[in-house]
Design a protein around this motif. Structure first.
Motif, short mmCIF file in Angstrom:
data_model
loop_
_atom_site.label_atom_id
_atom_site.label_comp_id
_atom_site.label_asym_id
_atom_site.label_seq_id
_atom_site.Cartn_x
_atom_site.Cartn_y
_atom_site.Cartn_z
N MET A 1 10.24 5.65 -13.86
CA MET A 1 10.81 5.74 -12.41
C MET A 1 9.96 6.82 -11.84
O MET A 1 9.33 7.04 -10.56
CB MET A 1 12.00 6.28 -12.59
N ARG B 1 6.41 5.90 -11.84
CA ARG B 1 5.95 5.37 -11.19
C ARG B 1 5.88 5.44 -9.61
O ARG B 1 4.67 5.29 -8.55
CB ARG B 1 6.80 4.06 -10.48
N SER B 2 7.18 6.64 -8.76
CA SER B 2 6.86 7.12 -7.50
C SER B 2 5.58 7.73 -7.47
O SER B 2 5.56 7.75 -6.65
CB SER B 2 8.01 7.68 -7.43
N ALA C 1 2.78 5.45 -6.37
CA ALA C 1 2.46 5.16 -5.13
C ALA C 1 2.26 6.05 -4.21
O ALA C 1 1.72 5.55 -3.32
CB ALA C 1 4.36 4.70 -4.90
N PHE D 1 -0.12 5.93 -1.71
CA PHE D 1 -0.18 6.36 -0.53
C PHE D 1 -1.22 6.80 0.23
O PHE D 1 -1.66 7.09 1.54
CB PHE D 1 1.46 6.42 -0.32
N GLN E 1 -21.59 -1.91 25.00
CA GLN E 1 -20.22 -2.27 25.26
C GLN E 1 -19.44 -0.59 25.21
O GLN E 1 -18.39 -0.65 25.23
CB GLN E 1 -19.40 -3.35 24.39
#
Lengths: 457, 303
Positions: free
Chosen positions: A1, A4-5, A8, A12, A97
């Motif tokens: 857990m 995994r975080s 992540a 991010f 432009q």
């Protein structure tokens, strides 16, 4: 857990960091370009570069050295866009432009100028021109070419040009044609072409721009030269309607058909449809006797002068330049389209005051004469035209004379689109995939689709 | 009852937290897809309903013009021509050319001597790894008036040099594209063919099947998945070919090789009608989708 975080979180944050990096480097870049060269203001000049033998670059390099020694606070940066003529306009429009990419000074073809002004890409030069005495020295009807539809001035003209038939005197002599040649009708052109074809000479008798790959040159150097010689025009500026039914349209395409297919006095398709047609023809075949006649612009003289792409010792003895005849010799007997380039300041340019100072210097009597001499174009200032270097240039006389019956392209936003259709029609006829009538019909359909039924006649 | 209720509650909660977790883990991928894939696509669809232009007064006042671009498209003869040219180009260079030839080469090379396979393989793949522009220029040089091919022709026969790019423009670009792209199909089929167990074919031979029967009834059905995937990839790739055609013929002579991507470029950047250009790109997208659906349906393969 937890593993995994953590994973992540790393993912991010890496995304965030990547994003931040992007933003940072962009900022870094823009501050960099503003600050380069210490206190000097960089003024980026953009024109259509043509690679190794770039006459405009030769002129600008000379100008840059002079200008920078007189104006230590400005750093002139030469930033040509290398592109075909068609791509140049879209690339310039894209860079204008955004203020991040807009050059400080841009070279605008006078036929695109009004479109780009309407699009809001160009800054009005009215306030600068008002307090500028030299403005009166510019030829009046050429000024109209750099005035937008709203009546404001958007560019300072730098050159104009005329078109006619370049011919090789040796090829002419071999075919028993006179050294001082001046055709009086299209029939005379055919006759000269057939004389060359029937002579011992291997030269291509007559050549002109017919490939879409050569863009605007097909419309202006070929089709419009023919059409305006029939007495018709592409566009009626009074009623603001486009010509789609005229017999002149068919006649002009028939000229192309006669040369390329009926009489077979044109170049092979692999030369004619090649994107390097222009340089092959004017820098190689014409001076070396590989072609008898070439319908092209007077500016090609720049190629044959000292420092040009194919310098010749005595141009007058090798080449001739004849004005292009009207269809059946209608008065005044010759016709030319005239165009030209101008310097403009993009609305998004950073230092417009400094840009104007550079343009002002480029537009001086001497600088204008320099450019016309180096590039082989015609000057737009009355006083520059009196410069001795300019007057002594070979073949200047017929080129200037042609301007007496000069026509300008339609000042209409849709002209570039119509021009594409002209190119389609000319190439289709030249390559034999359509007859002149078929091509004229398809031109009519296409142009009606572009400008609307109500704007045609 | 109570027990069961609490059971479903926990499983629900577990499910919910699973969903939350998976969406957290997937979010970077989602964000990337959203930014770099979905946004441009949605923008393209939006712009195709506008008068977006590169220059002229239109460039300054962007507005929605409803279906005008699409109505214009249906009345545009050149567009129909381009669709036809695109279909011809895809049919001959992708489906008949690359896929068939790729399969043939892979099939003939199956079980051959390793050195032989390596030499042929490298020769074919060399074309594929060469940048498209370089391939195009090589072909222009090869097919030119005084190019290699014409030099060979004129030296062994009395035939005059042929201007291939102007007399046979479509054939020229089709052949060039086959030459360049076949390696991809070949590699895909090689892998698939190598995966067929030898036993199956041996069993068929024992049963007295001819070579053709083996190919038709065993080999092809066993690589059906690869065929579909390969057909789809190659078709979509070929639909988008721009550089090769633009460099070799510029869409000409006339409109003879004006495929949709070249036409789209012309409308968007030569005629400055970006709005119309994006509308044409939707046609390319639609054709691609139709091809994909047909492949999946006829070859009955789940992708």
């Amino acid at each position: 857990m937890t593993k995994r975080s953590i994973f992540a979180a790393i993912l991010f944050s890496s995304v965030l960091i990547l994003g931040a990096c992007g933003a940072e480097s962009e900022e870094g870049q823009s501050s960099d370009s503003n600050g380069s060269g210490g206190d000097k203001i960089p003024i980026e000049i953009t024109w259509r570069g043509t690679g190794e033998s770039d006459n405009i670059r030769r002129y600008l390099e000379g100008f840059e050295a002079d200008f920078e020694s007189d104006n230590p606070d400005i750093d002139v940066v030469l930033a040509p866009i290398m592109a075909s003529e068609g791509d140049y306009f879209s690339k310039v429009a894209l860079t204008m432009q955004s203020s991040e990419t807009a050059p400080d000074i841009v070279s605008e073809d006078t036929f695109m100028l009004s479109s780009d002004a309407n699009a809001g890409y160009l800054a009005s030069l009215d306030e600068y021109v008002e307090s500028w005495d030299d403005w009166d020295m510019f030829i009046e009807n050429i000024k109209t070419g750099t005035t937008g539809e709203d009546g404001s001035v958007y560019g300072i003209p730098t050159t104009t040009d005329s078109r006619g038939i370049w011919y090789n005197k040796q090829v002419f002599a071999d075919a028993g044609l006179p050294e001082d040649w001046q055709p009086e009708s299209w029939e005379d052109v055919y006759a000269a072409g057939e004389a060359i074809k029937n002579s011992d000479s291997e030269a291509v008798p007559f050549s002109m721009n017919v490939a879409k790959a050569n863009g605007e040159a097909v419309s202006m150097q070929t089709f419009e030269m023919l059409l305006y010689g029939t007495g018709e025009t592409l566009y009626d500026s009074e009623t603001q309607k486009w010509n789609v039914n005229g017999q002149g349209l068919v006649d002009s395409l028939e000229f192309v058909d006669e040369i390329m297919n009926q009489r077979e006095i044109g170049p092979s398709l692999s030369i004619a449809l090649n994107s390097s047609y222009g340089s092959v023809m004017t820098q190689d075949l014409l001076p070396n006797g590989g072609v008898g006649m070439v319908l092209d612009g007077n500016w090609n003289i720049g190629n044959y002068l000292e420092g040009g792409a194919a310098p010749l010792d005595n141009v007058d003895e090798i080449l001739g330049f004849a004005t292009f005849p009207t269809q059946n010799g209608e008065e005044p007997g010759f016709v030319t389209m005239a165009g030209g380039w101008s310097w403009a300041i993009p609305e998004n340019a950073q230092n417009q005051e400094a840009s104007w100072r550079v343009i002002e210097a480029m537009s001086s009597k001497e600088s204008q004469a320099d450019r016309a001499v180096v590039e082989g174009t015609l000057t737009v200032r009355k006083d520059s035209a009196e410069d001795s270097r300019y007057l002594e240039r070979p073949l200047i006389e017929p080129a200037t004379k042609a301007l007496e019956n000069a026509h300008f392209r339609p000042k209409n936003d849709l002209y570039p689109n119509v021009s594409i259709e002209i190119q389609n029609a000319v190439e289709a006829v030249a390559s034999g995939s359509m007859t002149p009538e078929e091509a004229a019909t398809s031109y009519k359909e296409a142009v009606t689709g572009i400008v609307g039924e109500e704007n045609t006649y | 009852m109570e027990n069961r209720n609490s059971m479903t509650d926990t499983s629900k909660r577990k499910k919910l937290s699973d969903n939350v977790k998976s969406s957290i883990f997937l979010s970077p991928a989602w964000i990337l897809l959203l930014v770099f894939f979905l946004t441009p696509m949605v923008l393209t669809i939006i712009f195709s309903f506008t008068n977006l232009a590169l220059t002229g007064a239109q460039a300054q006042n962007l507005r929605f013009i409803g279906f005008d671009n699409f109505i214009k498209m249906f009345n545009d003869v050149n567009l129909y021509n381009s669709i036809a040219k695109t279909l011809i180009f895809v049919l001959f260079s992708a489906i008949l050319g690359q896929c068939f030839l790729g399969f043939l080469i892979a099939f003939l090379m199956k079980g051959k001597n390793a050195t032989f396979r390596r030499i042929i393989g490298i020769a074919v793949i060399a074309a594929w790894v060469t940048p498209e522009v370089v391939v195009a220029f090589s072909w222009v040089a090869f097919l030119g008036d005084s190019g290699t091919l014409n030099s060979i022709i004129t030296s062994i026969s009395d035939i005059e040099a042929i201007a291939f790019l102007f007399e046979y423009p479509m054939v020229s670009v089709v052949v060039a594209n086959i030459w360049r792209g076949t390696a991809f199909s070949m590699m895909a089929f090689q892998t698939a063919l190598d995966d067929i167990p030898v036993e199956v074919e041996e069993a068929a031979i024992m049963d007295g099947a001819t070579r053709w029967k083996i190919v038709w009834n065993i080999t092809i059905p066993m690589v059906k998945g690869t065929i579909t995937t390969n057909l789809m990839l190659v078709t979509l790739q070929t639909l988008g070919v721009f550089t090769l055609i633009y460099t070799m013929t510029g869409g000409g002579p006339g409109n003879d090789t004006m495929t949709l991507p070249v036409y789209m470029y012309q409308q968007a950047f030569v005629s400055y009608q970006l709005g119309y250009g994006t509308a044409i790109s939707l046609i390319i997208l639609t054709i691609g989708a139709i091809f994909s659906i047909l492949y999946m349906k006829f070859l009955k393969v789940k992708v």
